[in-house]
Write a protein that holds these residues in place. Structure first.
Motif, PDB file in Angstrom:
ATOM      1  N   GLU A   6       0.908  -1.260  -0.090  1.00  0.00           N
ATOM      2  CA  GLU A   6       0.140  -0.025  -0.205  1.00  0.00           C
ATOM      3  C   GLU A   6       0.757   1.230   0.136  1.00  0.00           C
ATOM      4  N   LYS A   9       2.224   1.757  -3.456  1.00  0.00           N
ATOM      5  CA  LYS A   9       1.147   2.182  -4.520  1.00  0.00           C
ATOM      6  C   LYS A   9       0.998   3.801  -4.002  1.00  0.00           C
ATOM      7  N   TYR A  41       0.587  -3.683  -9.194  1.00  0.00           N
ATOM      8  CA  TYR A  41       0.197  -2.640  -8.473  1.00  0.00           C
ATOM      9  C   TYR A  41      -0.609  -1.450  -9.559  1.00  0.00           C
ATOM     10  N   GLU A  44      -4.098  -2.803 -10.056  1.00  0.00           N
ATOM     11  CA  GLU A  44      -4.955  -2.535  -8.666  1.00  0.00           C
ATOM     12  C   GLU A  44      -5.144  -1.068  -8.892  1.00  0.00           C
ATOM     13  N   LEU A  45      -4.262  -0.151  -9.135  1.00  0.00           N
ATOM     14  CA  LEU A  45      -4.675   1.356  -9.113  1.00  0.00           C
ATOM     15  C   LEU A  45      -5.607   1.446 -10.028  1.00  0.00           C
TER      16      LEU A  45
END
Length: 261
Positions: A6, A9, A41, A44-45
Motif C-alpha cells: 500500500e 502504491k 500495483y 490494482e490502482l
C-alpha cells in the motif's frame, strides 16, 4: 526502499501527481521490486480508478477532454472551492486593483470582498459581473467594477479574444486571481482554451502578483494550451497541500502554496 504494498502504491500516486505519468522501468528502480510486481500495483490502482495503464507505464486519469460548461463546474467540488475563495479573498487589501478571472472557484471570492474598501475589480466573468453589480446596487460594495469585453463564450459565461486582450493592455493591477484547468510542477499552468490561455498571459503581464486558484482535481493534469511556467506564479491556493515531490521546485521558484480552510 523497503515499503509494503500500500505504501508503494501511495508512492506511485505521488509520482503521478508530480509528473502526470510513470514508467514501469523507473518504478522498478525506485521501489526495488520486480516489473511483475509493478504491473500488479498498476492493475490494482487502475481498478480503483486512480490511474490509466498505457504501454510502458501509466498516466493520471483526466476524465475531461474539453472544458466542462460553467453550469457543470458550478456544482463540482463546491465546498472545496468555497474554502479556496475565502483564502484568496484574504490576500486582497483595501485599495487594491485586482483581476478576477472567470470560473466557479474565483466566483467564491466575491462574498468575502464585501468589507474591503475602495477596490477596483476587473473581470471577464459574466456571473461575477452580475454579483458585483448586485452588491453595488445594494451598497454592499463601494469600489469600481470594470468588465473586460470581447468575444462571448456563452457556454462558459465569459469574454475572451483579441478585443479583451487589447482592453487588458490598458490596465495594470496589483493582483490577478487566475483560474486554470491543469497544473504540473515542470509544465506550469494550462488551459483547455487557446483564447483563455492567451488572455491569462495578459493578466500575468499586467499584474504585480499572480495567484492561481485550483482544486485538487486539476493537480497533476496538463491540458492543451500553456498559460505560464510555475516560476511566473507567486502563489497557488488549493484545498489540498502541494504534492511532496513538488516542494523543492516550488521553493526553488519562490511559489507560496496556500491551503484554504
Amino acid at each position: 526502499m523497503s515499503l509494503v504494498g500500500e505504501e508503494r502504491k501511495e508512492v506511485i500516486i505521488h509520482l503521478l501527481n508530480y509528473a502526470g505519468k510513470v514508467r514501469t522501468n523507473e518504478l522498478v528502480e525506485k521501489l526495488q521490486v520486480s516489473s511483475e510486481t509493478i504491473r500488479r500495483y498498476l492493475e490494482e490502482l487502475e481498478s480503483e480508478k486512480k490511474l490509466k495503464r498505457v504501454y510502458g507505464g501509466a498516466v493520471k486519469i483526466n476524465y475531461d477532454r474539453e472544458e466542462p460548461s460553467h453550469l457543470t463546474r458550478e456544482v463540482s467540488h463546491a465546498e472545496e472551492k468555497k474554502k479556496i475563495g475565502r483564502a484568496a479573498a484574504k490576500l486582497v487589501q483595501d485599495n487594491d486593483a485586482i483581476v478576477i478571472d472567470d470560473g466557479t472557484t474565483t466566483l467564491h471570492m466575491l462574498s468575502y470582498l464585501i468589507n474591503k474598501k475602495n477596490l477596483k475589480i476587473l473581470t471577464i466573468s459574466v456571473p461575477a459581473l452580475n454579483v458585483l453589480m448586485d452588491y453595488l446596487n445594494r451598497e454592499l460594495f463601494t469600489g469600481e467594477v470594470y468588465f473586460i469585453g470581447g468575444k462571448v463564450q456563452s457556454k462558459h459565461f465569459r469574454t475572451v479574444g483579441t478585443l479583451a486582450e487589447k482592453m487588458m493592455q490598458n490596465f495594470f493591477v496589483d493582483k490577478a486571481f487566475i483560474s486554470i484547468d491543469g497544473i504540473l510542477a515542470h509544465k506550469g499552468i494550462t488551459s483547455y482554451d487557446a483564447d483563455k490561455a492567451m488572455l491569462g498571459r495578459r493578466f500575468i503581464e499586467h499584474s504585480q502578483e499572480i495567484i492561481v486558484l485550483t482544486d485538487h482535481s486539476k493537480i497533476g493534469i496538463s491540458t492543451f494550451y500553456k498559460v505560464a511556467d510555475l516560476k511566473e506564479i507567486d502563489s497557488v491556493i488549493s484545498d489540498v497541500p502541494a504534492p511532496k515531490e513538488w516542494r523543492h521546485e516550488l521553493d526553488q521558484r519562490g511559489v507560496n502554496w496556500i491551503v484554504g480552510e
